[in-house]
Design a protein around this motif. Structure first.
Motif, PDB file in Angstrom:
ATOM      1  N   ASP A  12      21.806   6.490  11.429  1.00  0.00           N
ATOM      2  CA  ASP A  12      22.398   7.361  12.448  1.00  0.00           C
ATOM      3  C   ASP A  12      23.745   6.795  12.921  1.00  0.00           C
ATOM      4  O   ASP A  12      23.896   6.450  14.082  1.00  0.00           O
ATOM      5  N   GLU A  32      20.142  -1.303  13.500  1.00  0.00           N
ATOM      6  CA  GLU A  32      18.855  -1.984  13.363  1.00  0.00           C
ATOM      7  C   GLU A  32      18.910  -3.106  12.328  1.00  0.00           C
ATOM      8  O   GLU A  32      17.898  -3.430  11.715  1.00  0.00           O
ATOM      9  N   LYS A  84       8.752   0.253  32.090  1.00  0.00           N
ATOM     10  CA  LYS A  84       8.854   1.246  31.014  1.00  0.00           C
ATOM     11  C   LYS A  84       7.588   2.104  30.972  1.00  0.00           C
ATOM     12  O   LYS A  84       7.636   3.314  30.781  1.00  0.00           O
ATOM     13  N   GLN A 142       7.202  -1.025  16.430  1.00  0.00           N
ATOM     14  CA  GLN A 142       6.417  -0.873  17.658  1.00  0.00           C
ATOM     15  C   GLN A 142       5.179  -0.024  17.431  1.00  0.00           C
ATOM     16  O   GLN A 142       4.171  -0.215  18.093  1.00  0.00           O
ATOM     17  N   ALA A 186      18.877  12.598  14.277  1.00  0.00           N
ATOM     18  CA  ALA A 186      18.726  11.771  13.082  1.00  0.00           C
ATOM     19  C   ALA A 186      17.359  12.021  12.459  1.00  0.00           C
ATOM     20  O   ALA A 186      17.230  12.165  11.229  1.00  0.00           O
ATOM     21  N   GLY A 225      22.276  10.638  17.660  1.00  0.00           N
ATOM     22  CA  GLY A 225      21.116  10.485  18.545  1.00  0.00           C
ATOM     23  C   GLY A 225      19.815  10.563  17.769  1.00  0.00           C
ATOM     24  O   GLY A 225      19.737  11.182  16.706  1.00  0.00           O
ATOM     25  N   HIS A 226      18.811   9.907  18.333  1.00  0.00           N
ATOM     26  CA  HIS A 226      17.517   9.762  17.666  1.00  0.00           C
ATOM     27  C   HIS A 226      16.938  11.090  17.178  1.00  0.00           C
ATOM     28  O   HIS A 226      16.532  11.212  16.015  1.00  0.00           O
ATOM     29  N   TYR A 263      19.315   3.141  14.042  1.00  0.00           N
ATOM     30  CA  TYR A 263      20.624   3.004  14.671  1.00  0.00           C
ATOM     31  C   TYR A 263      20.818   1.543  15.066  1.00  0.00           C
ATOM     32  O   TYR A 263      20.071   1.030  15.889  1.00  0.00           O
ATOM     33  N   ARG A 322       8.649  -4.504  20.150  1.00  0.00           N
ATOM     34  CA  ARG A 322       9.693  -4.444  19.140  1.00  0.00           C
ATOM     35  C   ARG A 322       9.744  -5.764  18.375  1.00  0.00           C
ATOM     36  O   ARG A 322       9.723  -6.825  18.995  1.00  0.00           O
ATOM     37  N   ASP A 346      11.327  -0.039  14.385  1.00  0.00           N
ATOM     38  CA  ASP A 346      11.277  -1.346  15.036  1.00  0.00           C
ATOM     39  C   ASP A 346       9.898  -1.996  15.018  1.00  0.00           C
ATOM     40  O   ASP A 346       9.701  -3.045  15.622  1.00  0.00           O
ATOM     41  N   LYS A 361      19.448   6.461  29.770  1.00  0.00           N
ATOM     42  CA  LYS A 361      19.210   7.351  28.642  1.00  0.00           C
ATOM     43  C   LYS A 361      17.847   8.019  28.748  1.00  0.00           C
ATOM     44  O   LYS A 361      17.678   9.174  28.374  1.00  0.00           O
ATOM     45  N   ASP A 380       9.508   5.087  14.174  1.00  0.00           N
ATOM     46  CA  ASP A 380      10.679   4.265  14.486  1.00  0.00           C
ATOM     47  C   ASP A 380      10.698   3.044  13.568  1.00  0.00           C
ATOM     48  O   ASP A 380       9.663   2.656  13.047  1.00  0.00           O
ATOM     49  N   PRO A 387      14.434   7.011  11.429  1.00  0.00           N
ATOM     50  CA  PRO A 387      15.811   6.957  11.927  1.00  0.00           C
ATOM     51  C   PRO A 387      16.181   5.527  12.326  1.00  0.00           C
ATOM     52  O   PRO A 387      15.359   4.826  12.915  1.00  0.00           O
ATOM     53  N   SER A 405      15.940  -2.225  22.571  1.00  0.00           N
ATOM     54  CA  SER A 405      15.699  -0.802  22.768  1.00  0.00           C
ATOM     55  C   SER A 405      17.030  -0.081  22.988  1.00  0.00           C
ATOM     56  O   SER A 405      17.928  -0.599  23.631  1.00  0.00           O
ATOM     57  N   HIS A 406      17.112   1.150  22.425  1.00  0.00           N
ATOM     58  CA  HIS A 406      18.302   1.966  22.662  1.00  0.00           C
ATOM     59  C   HIS A 406      18.080   2.943  23.791  1.00  0.00           C
ATOM     60  O   HIS A 406      18.855   3.843  24.005  1.00  0.00           O
ATOM     61  N   TYR A 407      16.948   2.793  24.474  1.00  0.00           N
ATOM     62  CA  TYR A 407      16.658   3.705  25.559  1.00  0.00           C
ATOM     63  C   TYR A 407      16.570   2.983  26.898  1.00  0.00           C
ATOM     64  O   TYR A 407      15.500   2.774  27.431  1.00  0.00           O
TER      65      TYR A 407
HETATM   66  N1  UDP Z   1      17.712   5.599  17.128  1.00  0.00           N
HETATM   67  C1  UDP Z   1      18.556   6.456  16.416  1.00  0.00           C
HETATM   68  N2  UDP Z   1      19.720   6.895  17.032  1.00  0.00           N
HETATM   69  C2  UDP Z   1      20.050   6.547  18.315  1.00  0.00           C
HETATM   70  C3  UDP Z   1      19.148   5.714  19.033  1.00  0.00           C
HETATM   71  C4  UDP Z   1      17.992   5.262  18.421  1.00  0.00           C
HETATM   72  O1  UDP Z   1      18.303   6.797  15.272  1.00  0.00           O
HETATM   73  O2  UDP Z   1      21.108   6.971  18.791  1.00  0.00           O
HETATM   74  C5  UDP Z   1      16.466   5.132  16.465  1.00  0.00           C
HETATM   75  C6  UDP Z   1      16.229   3.625  16.514  1.00  0.00           C
HETATM   76  O3  UDP Z   1      16.848   2.969  15.435  1.00  0.00           O
HETATM   77  C7  UDP Z   1      14.708   3.543  16.447  1.00  0.00           C
HETATM   78  C8  UDP Z   1      14.265   4.808  17.153  1.00  0.00           C
HETATM   79  O4  UDP Z   1      15.378   5.677  17.158  1.00  0.00           O
HETATM   80  O5  UDP Z   1      14.223   3.553  15.114  1.00  0.00           O
HETATM   81  C9  UDP Z   1      13.765   4.556  18.571  1.00  0.00           C
HETATM   82  O6  UDP Z   1      14.707   3.807  19.321  1.00  0.00           O
HETATM   83  P1  UDP Z   1      14.282   2.584  20.231  1.00  0.00           P
HETATM   84  O7  UDP Z   1      13.254   1.747  19.527  1.00  0.00           O
HETATM   85  O8  UDP Z   1      15.526   1.895  20.636  1.00  0.00           O
HETATM   86  O9  UDP Z   1      13.612   3.320  21.472  1.00  0.00           O
HETATM   87  P2  UDP Z   1      12.307   2.888  22.319  1.00  0.00           P
HETATM   88  O10 UDP Z   1      11.220   2.582  21.334  1.00  0.00           O
HETATM   89  O11 UDP Z   1      12.718   1.698  23.119  1.00  0.00           O
HETATM   90  O12 UDP Z   1      11.998   4.085  23.159  1.00  0.00           O
END
Ligand code: UDP
Ligand code: MG
Length: 328
Positions: free
Chosen positions: A50, A15, A141, A107, A84, A80-81, A13, A208, A105, A219, A103, A11, A213-215
């Protein structure tokens, strides 16, 4: 035995910063696995856009045009993740023997995929990617996320400790997952409920590679709250228990008041009155809030809105993926 067709489901978003860096890594991983004969040469990297507001979808489209190993689906808006990811998994369900969700990114260590596929070949239907340490996450985190797993399991929502959404699912497990029709989606709590044989593969989580981060905390908190109220009714039981406890205390209090009255030492009592009123008011509002949360969930489930709508794909063949939540 012919090697299984693997779909890596990702997924994305907003990116655009990280996708051009990680996409070739995913491609290379598929080629390496196929080269080693572990997965079929028809394996693919499937991106789910997404509803990004940046150039993510055009990057995915040009990737797909440049190499058939890349495929993409585009959702009609940001869902939303979790949704998606589900859209990607349900798209891959008719095309793949196994999916690995990850994901985009960078990570999560993609080298853990080798071990995941090995586990599948050894007979597992679900393989969880579990973080062995989280040193690259910030202290904040890390602590909040680990607190989250602990609270979740204490409240009766069983999840795999330190496992996010990096996991391998077999076709059977995907078919099982498709039968879960809930709109309040919390995949990492649902997958254990699907059952089948499962195992874990450990990896180190990196930083990353780019983008943000989207979180953020807000959130994350709402995700945690959703997770708990989607999977467990324990909070409602806690409310009942709290109600009992407070009733018991009040009963003792009443006896005490009556005794004081009878034996003549009654005081004006303003302080204790106000305290009781504030306390009861607070507890009642809190309890109403938690119950309201569940009613809100029921409301959403009865509406049975689609969890995702696909607006575009980079491929023309095959059945259009549908959201099975609509079939009830
Ligand atoms: N993502 C998505 N829709 C959203 C938010 C996030 O598809 O509304 C995807 C984002 O592109 C990434 C994955 O979900 O591939 C995890 O998001 P993120 O890395 O921001 O979260 P974290 O790793 O910080 O928890
Ligand atoms: Mg991330």
């Amino acid at each position: 035995m012919t090697p299984p067709i693997l779909y890596i489901v990702i997924p994305c978003y907003n990116e655009q910063a990280v996708l051009p860096m990680t996409a070739p890594l995913f491609r290379q991983k598929v080629l390496d696995l196929a080269g080693a004969g572990k997965v079929s040469a028809d394996s693919r990297v499937l991106f789910v856009n997404d509803g990004s507001k940046d150039d993510t979808w055009s990057i995915i489209r040009s990737l797909a045009a440049s190499d058939p190993v890349y495929e993409g689906v585009c959702l009609s808006r940001n869902q939303g993740h979790q949704n998606a990811l589900l859209a990607g998994l349900m798209t891959a369900r008719s095309r793949a023997d196994i999916t690995i969700s990850i994901d985009c990114d960078g990570q999560d260590d993609i080298n853990a995929m080798d071990k995941m596929v090995d586990e599948y070949l050894a007979g597992m239907d679900v393989v969880y990617g579990v973080r062995s340490k989280r040193e690259t996450d910030t202290w904040f985190k890390r602590t909040t996320a680990q607190g989250f797993y602990k609270v979740m399991s204490a409240l009766g929502a069983d999840t795999v400790y330190n496992h996010a959404d990096y996991r391998l699912l077999s076709r059977r497990a995907l078919d099982g997952l498709a039968q879960f029709r809930e709109v309040n989606l919390f995949l990492r709590g649902l997958v254990p409920l699907v059952g089948f044989r499962s195992s874990s593969v450990y990896y180190e989580r990196h930083e990353r590679l780019a983008g943000e981060s989207h979180y953020p905390l807000k959130k994350m908190l709402s995700f945690a709250f959703d997770g708990i109220t989607s999977l467990s009714v324990k909070p409602i039981r806690l409310i009942t228990a709290l109600g009992f406890l407070i009733s018991l205390c009040s009963f003792i209090g009443i006896v005490w008041v009556l005794l004081t009255k009878l034996f003549g030492a009654a005081v004006s009592g303003w302080a204790s009155m106000t305290c009781a009123i504030f306390f009861m008011g607070g507890v009642q509002l809190l309890c109403l809030g938690v119950i309201g949360e569940y009613i809100g969930k029921i409301y959403n489930e009865t509406k049975a809105r689609p969890r995702f709508i696909i607006s575009e794909t980079t491929f023309a063949d095959g059945p259009a993926p549908v959201d099975h939540a609509q079939e009830r």
